[in-house]
Design an enzyme around this catalytic site. Structure first.
Site: not given
Length: 258
Positions: A244-246
C-alpha cells in the site's frame, strides 16, 4: 447485522404492521434469511414516502425537534418539500414489480462456500538479510495462519491457491522500468542488494523479494476472482510483502507492488 454484537447475539426481532400482503411476507422472509446468517442483500433505492407518510413524519418532527439539535437545523416546512410518492393505491402494479425485483436480490443464490482463505509459505522467502528483528518479518503471516489453525478457523474456510501475478497485471499500477529494476535484484549479491535497498525509503531487498511480491499480488487477484466468480462469498489473503505504500516508480515503506 449491526445488532448481532449486542447481548451476545441473543436477539428478538419484533415486526409490526404491514398491510401489503406481499411486502409483509417478503420482508419477514428477508429478515429470517439474515438471522440464518446470510449476508444482507443490497436493495434497490425506493422512492420518497407517500403524502400521508410525509405528513406523519412532519408531525413527529414538530414534537421532537425541541429535544434534538439535529432536527433544529432545518425549517419544519422543508421536511414537507420532498416530492411525495403517489398513494399506494395508485401504484399497486409498480409496487408488486418492485417487490419482485427486491426478492430476486434477497434470494440470489449464494456461493457454495462462505469464506475463502489463501496462505502460501513461499511469501516468507522475502526477508531482511541484515536485520533479523525487522518488524516486517516472515513470521508476520506464519503466526497469523498458525493462530487461525489453533482456533480451528482454517478448516472452516475454502482453500484458495496462490499464483504469482504476471508483469502485465503489475503494469496496471507500476511502470515497466520500475518492474524491470526490481526484477534485476534476483541476480544481485548481498552488497548490491544492500545498495539497492538504500535507494528507497524503509526498504530491504533479498534475492527472493521480486518473486514474493509477485506472489502476493497474484494471490490477492485470486481471492478477488474467487469472490467475483461466485466461488466464495468473501475471502482473506494472508500475503506479504505489503504494497500500500509503493508508488508507481518507487518502493516505499516495506512495500513493492501496490
Amino acid at each position: 447485522h449491526m445488532l448481532m454484537p449486542l447481548a451476545n447475539g441473543n436477539l428478538l426481532l419484533s415486526l409490526e404492521g404491514g398491510f401489503n400482503l406481499q411486502a409483509t411476507a417478503d420482508a419477514t422472509a428477508a429478515c429470517l434469511k439474515v438471522l440464518l446468517g446470510d449476508p444482507c442483500p443490497q436493495l434497490i433505492s425506493t422512492s420518497s414516502p407517500c403524502q400521508s407518510a410525509m405528513e406523519s413524519i412532519s408531525a413527529v418532527i414538530s414534537v421532537h425537534r425541541k429535544y434534538w439539535k439535529c432536527l433544529q437545523n432545518r425549517e419544519l416546512s422543508s421536511w414537507r418539500d420532498v416530492q411525495a410518492f403517489p398513494e399506494a393505491s395508485e401504484l399497486t402494479d409498480d409496487v408488486d414489480e418492485m417487490l419482485d425485483i427486491i426478492m430476486m436480490e434477497v434470494m440470489r443464490p449464494l456461493p457454495p462456500y462462505q469464506t475463502g482463505l489463501l496462505y502460501d509459505e513461499r511469501m516468507k522467502d522475502h526477508f531482511n538479510m541484515w536485520d533479523f528483528q525487522h518488524p516486517e518479518q516472515p513470521r508476520r503471516i506464519s503466526q497469523i495462519f498458525a493462530r487461525h489453525e489453533e482456533l480451528h478457523l482454517v478448516e472452516r474456510c475454502y482453500p484458495i491457491l496462490a499464483h504469482p501475478a504476471n508483469e502485465s497485471q503489475v503494469e496496471m499500477c507500476h511502470s515497466l522500468t520500475y518492474i524491470t529494476s526490481l526484477k534485476s535484484t534476483k541476480e544481485m549479491n548481498s552488497r548490491e542488494l544492500h545498495r539497492q535497498s538504500c535507494e528507497y525509503n524503509s526498504i530491504f531487498i533479498s534475492p527472493q523479494t521480486y518473486d514474493s511480491a509477485l506472489l502476493a499480488v497474484g494471490s490477492l487477484f485470486n481471492v478477488v476472482d474467487a469472490v467475483l466468480t461466485g466461488q466464495v462469498q468473501n475471502g482473506v489473503a494472508l500475503i506479504r510483502p505489503p504494497g500500500h505504500h509503493a508508488e508507481r516508480d518507487v518502493a516505499c515503506g516495506f512495500c513493492f507492488f501496490n
